[in-house]
Design a protein around this motif. Structure first.
Motif, PDB file in Angstrom:
ATOM      1  N   ALA A  29      29.441  90.471  35.386  1.00  0.00           N
ATOM      2  CA  ALA A  29      30.786  90.044  34.996  1.00  0.00           C
ATOM      3  C   ALA A  29      31.758  91.214  34.915  1.00  0.00           C
ATOM      4  CB  ALA A  29      30.739  89.308  33.653  1.00  0.00           C
ATOM      5  N   TRP A  30      31.245  92.424  34.718  1.00  0.00           N
ATOM      6  CA  TRP A  30      32.179  93.552  34.589  1.00  0.00           C
ATOM      7  C   TRP A  30      31.912  94.707  35.564  1.00  0.00           C
ATOM      8  CZ3 TRP A  30      30.636  98.466  33.135  1.00  0.00           C
ATOM      9  CH2 TRP A  30      29.409  98.580  32.483  1.00  0.00           C
ATOM     10  N   LEU A  31      30.743  94.762  36.167  1.00  0.00           N
ATOM     11  CA  LEU A  31      30.477  95.814  37.152  1.00  0.00           C
ATOM     12  C   LEU A  31      31.388  95.658  38.370  1.00  0.00           C
ATOM     13  CD1 LEU A  31      26.579  96.017  37.194  1.00  0.00           C
ATOM     14  CD2 LEU A  31      28.180  97.697  36.293  1.00  0.00           C
ATOM     15  N   PRO A  32      31.499  96.687  39.192  1.00  0.00           N
ATOM     16  CA  PRO A  32      32.272  96.513  40.434  1.00  0.00           C
ATOM     17  C   PRO A  32      31.802  95.251  41.150  1.00  0.00           C
ATOM     18  CG  PRO A  32      31.671  98.802  40.185  1.00  0.00           C
ATOM     19  CD  PRO A  32      30.949  98.036  39.089  1.00  0.00           C
ATOM     20  N   GLU A  33      32.754  94.501  41.682  1.00  0.00           N
ATOM     21  CA  GLU A  33      32.479  93.167  42.211  1.00  0.00           C
ATOM     22  C   GLU A  33      31.438  93.135  43.315  1.00  0.00           C
ATOM     23  OE1 GLU A  33      36.508  92.133  43.022  1.00  0.00           O
ATOM     24  OE2 GLU A  33      36.783  91.309  41.007  1.00  0.00           O
ATOM     25  N   ARG A  34      31.202  94.237  44.013  1.00  0.00           N
ATOM     26  CA  ARG A  34      30.246  94.231  45.107  1.00  0.00           C
ATOM     27  C   ARG A  34      28.838  94.635  44.672  1.00  0.00           C
ATOM     28  NH1 ARG A  34      30.675  99.289  44.900  1.00  0.00           N
ATOM     29  NH2 ARG A  34      31.518 100.948  46.067  1.00  0.00           N
ATOM     30  N   LEU A  35      28.651  94.917  43.364  1.00  0.00           N
ATOM     31  CA  LEU A  35      27.339  95.314  42.851  1.00  0.00           C
ATOM     32  C   LEU A  35      26.754  94.227  41.959  1.00  0.00           C
ATOM     33  CD1 LEU A  35      27.993  99.024  41.812  1.00  0.00           C
ATOM     34  CD2 LEU A  35      26.991  98.171  43.946  1.00  0.00           C
ATOM     35  N   HIS A  36      25.443  94.015  42.103  1.00  0.00           N
ATOM     36  CA  HIS A  36      24.738  93.022  41.301  1.00  0.00           C
ATOM     37  C   HIS A  36      23.426  93.632  40.835  1.00  0.00           C
ATOM     38  CE1 HIS A  36      27.663  90.220  42.914  1.00  0.00           C
ATOM     39  NE2 HIS A  36      27.391  90.744  44.093  1.00  0.00           N
ATOM     40  N   VAL A  37      23.083  93.396  39.570  1.00  0.00           N
ATOM     41  CA  VAL A  37      21.876  93.977  38.992  1.00  0.00           C
ATOM     42  C   VAL A  37      20.831  92.896  38.769  1.00  0.00           C
ATOM     43  CG1 VAL A  37      20.918  95.177  36.988  1.00  0.00           C
ATOM     44  CG2 VAL A  37      23.160  95.822  37.877  1.00  0.00           C
ATOM     45  N   ASP A  38      19.624  93.160  39.264  1.00  0.00           N
ATOM     46  CA  ASP A  38      18.464  92.324  38.986  1.00  0.00           C
ATOM     47  C   ASP A  38      17.648  93.095  37.956  1.00  0.00           C
ATOM     48  OD1 ASP A  38      16.177  90.816  38.877  1.00  0.00           O
ATOM     49  OD2 ASP A  38      15.611  91.137  40.959  1.00  0.00           O
ATOM     50  N   ALA A  39      17.560  92.557  36.744  1.00  0.00           N
ATOM     51  CA  ALA A  39      16.958  93.284  35.628  1.00  0.00           C
ATOM     52  C   ALA A  39      15.492  93.619  35.858  1.00  0.00           C
ATOM     53  CB  ALA A  39      17.116  92.502  34.337  1.00  0.00           C
ATOM     54  N   GLY A  40      14.760  92.804  36.576  1.00  0.00           N
ATOM     55  CA  GLY A  40      13.363  93.136  36.865  1.00  0.00           C
ATOM     56  C   GLY A  40      12.574  93.437  35.609  1.00  0.00           C
ATOM     57  N   ASP A  41      12.125  94.672  35.461  1.00  0.00           N
ATOM     58  CA  ASP A  41      11.295  95.110  34.344  1.00  0.00           C
ATOM     59  C   ASP A  41      11.962  96.327  33.696  1.00  0.00           C
ATOM     60  OD1 ASP A  41       9.179  95.348  32.598  1.00  0.00           O
ATOM     61  OD2 ASP A  41       7.882  96.368  34.038  1.00  0.00           O
ATOM     62  N   ALA A 116      37.350 101.283  41.285  1.00  0.00           N
ATOM     63  CA  ALA A 116      36.192 100.544  40.794  1.00  0.00           C
ATOM     64  C   ALA A 116      36.033 100.706  39.283  1.00  0.00           C
ATOM     65  CB  ALA A 116      34.924 101.000  41.514  1.00  0.00           C
ATOM     66  N   LEU A 117      36.209 101.925  38.779  1.00  0.00           N
ATOM     67  CA  LEU A 117      36.096 102.158  37.338  1.00  0.00           C
ATOM     68  C   LEU A 117      37.182 101.407  36.572  1.00  0.00           C
ATOM     69  CD1 LEU A 117      35.245 105.967  37.160  1.00  0.00           C
ATOM     70  CD2 LEU A 117      33.715 104.044  36.698  1.00  0.00           C
ATOM     71  N   ASP A 118      38.414 101.498  37.039  1.00  0.00           N
ATOM     72  CA  ASP A 118      39.515 100.805  36.365  1.00  0.00           C
ATOM     73  C   ASP A 118      39.298  99.294  36.373  1.00  0.00           C
ATOM     74  OD1 ASP A 118      40.778 103.217  35.791  1.00  0.00           O
ATOM     75  OD2 ASP A 118      42.121 103.107  37.526  1.00  0.00           O
ATOM     76  N   GLY A 119      38.863  98.757  37.511  1.00  0.00           N
ATOM     77  CA  GLY A 119      38.595  97.324  37.600  1.00  0.00           C
ATOM     78  C   GLY A 119      37.453  96.898  36.691  1.00  0.00           C
ATOM     79  N   SER A 120      36.399  97.700  36.640  1.00  0.00           N
ATOM     80  CA  SER A 120      35.259  97.385  35.787  1.00  0.00           C
ATOM     81  C   SER A 120      35.655  97.399  34.313  1.00  0.00           C
ATOM     82  CB  SER A 120      34.121  98.376  36.022  1.00  0.00           C
ATOM     83  OG  SER A 120      33.560  98.179  37.293  1.00  0.00           O
ATOM     84  N   LEU A 121      36.398  98.402  33.899  1.00  0.00           N
ATOM     85  CA  LEU A 121      36.821  98.468  32.504  1.00  0.00           C
ATOM     86  C   LEU A 121      37.755  97.307  32.155  1.00  0.00           C
ATOM     87  CD1 LEU A 121      37.260 102.313  32.125  1.00  0.00           C
ATOM     88  CD2 LEU A 121      35.599 100.873  30.925  1.00  0.00           C
ATOM     89  N   GLN A 122      38.601  96.911  33.079  1.00  0.00           N
ATOM     90  CA  GLN A 122      39.485  95.770  32.843  1.00  0.00           C
ATOM     91  C   GLN A 122      38.658  94.481  32.679  1.00  0.00           C
ATOM     92  OE1 GLN A 122      42.481  95.110  35.840  1.00  0.00           O
ATOM     93  NE2 GLN A 122      43.066  93.143  34.972  1.00  0.00           N
ATOM     94  N   ARG A 123      37.667  94.275  33.557  1.00  0.00           N
ATOM     95  CA  ARG A 123      36.824  93.082  33.452  1.00  0.00           C
ATOM     96  C   ARG A 123      35.991  93.104  32.171  1.00  0.00           C
ATOM     97  NH1 ARG A 123      36.797  94.191  38.773  1.00  0.00           N
ATOM     98  NH2 ARG A 123      34.802  95.282  38.722  1.00  0.00           N
ATOM     99  N   LEU A 124      35.513  94.288  31.764  1.00  0.00           N
ATOM    100  CA  LEU A 124      34.774  94.387  30.511  1.00  0.00           C
ATOM    101  C   LEU A 124      35.682  94.007  29.351  1.00  0.00           C
ATOM    102  CD1 LEU A 124      32.295  95.042  28.843  1.00  0.00           C
ATOM    103  CD2 LEU A 124      32.944  97.467  28.950  1.00  0.00           C
ATOM    104  N   GLU A 125      36.912  94.489  29.355  1.00  0.00           N
ATOM    105  CA  GLU A 125      37.846  94.132  28.282  1.00  0.00           C
ATOM    106  C   GLU A 125      38.082  92.619  28.252  1.00  0.00           C
ATOM    107  OE1 GLU A 125      42.323  94.979  26.551  1.00  0.00           O
ATOM    108  OE2 GLU A 125      41.672  96.064  28.331  1.00  0.00           O
ATOM    109  N   GLU A 126      38.212  91.998  29.412  1.00  0.00           N
ATOM    110  CA  GLU A 126      38.385  90.539  29.465  1.00  0.00           C
ATOM    111  C   GLU A 126      37.181  89.830  28.860  1.00  0.00           C
ATOM    112  OE1 GLU A 126      39.109  89.833  33.617  1.00  0.00           O
ATOM    113  OE2 GLU A 126      41.100  90.755  33.529  1.00  0.00           O
ATOM    114  N   GLN A 127      35.968  90.299  29.165  1.00  0.00           N
ATOM    115  CA  GLN A 127      34.754  89.721  28.599  1.00  0.00           C
ATOM    116  C   GLN A 127      34.720  89.907  27.083  1.00  0.00           C
ATOM    117  OE1 GLN A 127      32.284  87.908  30.194  1.00  0.00           O
ATOM    118  NE2 GLN A 127      33.819  87.953  31.808  1.00  0.00           N
ATOM    119  N   VAL A 128      35.106  91.081  26.618  1.00  0.00           N
ATOM    120  CA  VAL A 128      35.132  91.357  25.182  1.00  0.00           C
ATOM    121  C   VAL A 128      36.147  90.447  24.504  1.00  0.00           C
ATOM    122  CG1 VAL A 128      35.791  93.092  23.465  1.00  0.00           C
ATOM    123  CG2 VAL A 128      34.279  93.715  25.372  1.00  0.00           C
TER     124      VAL A 128
END
Length: 137
Positions: A29-41, A116-128
């Motif tokens: 929801a807040w990382l750069p839009e082209r990156l996705h994390v699979d938590a795995g282990d 990417a950093l500015d966009g990520s921080l903006q999306r994180l703020e929206e989530q918060v």
């Protein structure tokens, strides 16, 4: 080596901001839009980049007592980063994200990284803000 850093003030207690940032299920929801994390282990995770279609083994460590996240590529040593949340009083927080690229081929360049950093921080703020305004969410 190239290093980049951005900070943003957020209108919430640092614990709320860190909890949102460190929620592995909501990283996309807040990382750069082209990156996705699979938590795995955890701390082992896999990062998928839409632009290249590539999956990269990575590490993600959460240090709640320090309100800090740290991450980086696993085995490659080409990229690391961290996010730090600090209280600044009056119910607000400052979030700082720092990225280090050790191999030139992995550094997308200053403009792309700062966007990417500015966009990520903006999306994180929206989530918060959504979480603070709607504590059930």
């Amino acid at each position: 080596m190239a290093e980049y850093e951005r900070s943003r003030t957020m209108p919430a207690q640092p614990e709320h901001v860190f909890d949102q940032a460190a929620n592995v299920a909501q990283l996309d929801a807040w990382l750069p839009e082209r990156l996705h994390v699979d938590a795995g282990d955890p701390p082992a995770v896999t990062v998928h980049e839409d632009g290249t279609g590539q999956d990269t083994p990575a590490l993600l460590r959460s240090q709640p007592d320090q309100m800090r996240l740290e991450w980086g590529t696993r085995g490659l040593g080409s990229y690391t980063g961290w996010l730090q949340v600090a209280g600044i009083g009056s119910g607000a927080s400052e979030v700082t994200v720092h990225l280090s690229f050790f191999a030139g081929g992995h550094d997308p360049g200053e403009q792309a990284v700062y966007e990417a950093l500015d966009g990520s921080l903006q999306r994180l703020e929206e989530q918060v803000r959504m979480r603070v305004d709607n504590p059930a969410g």
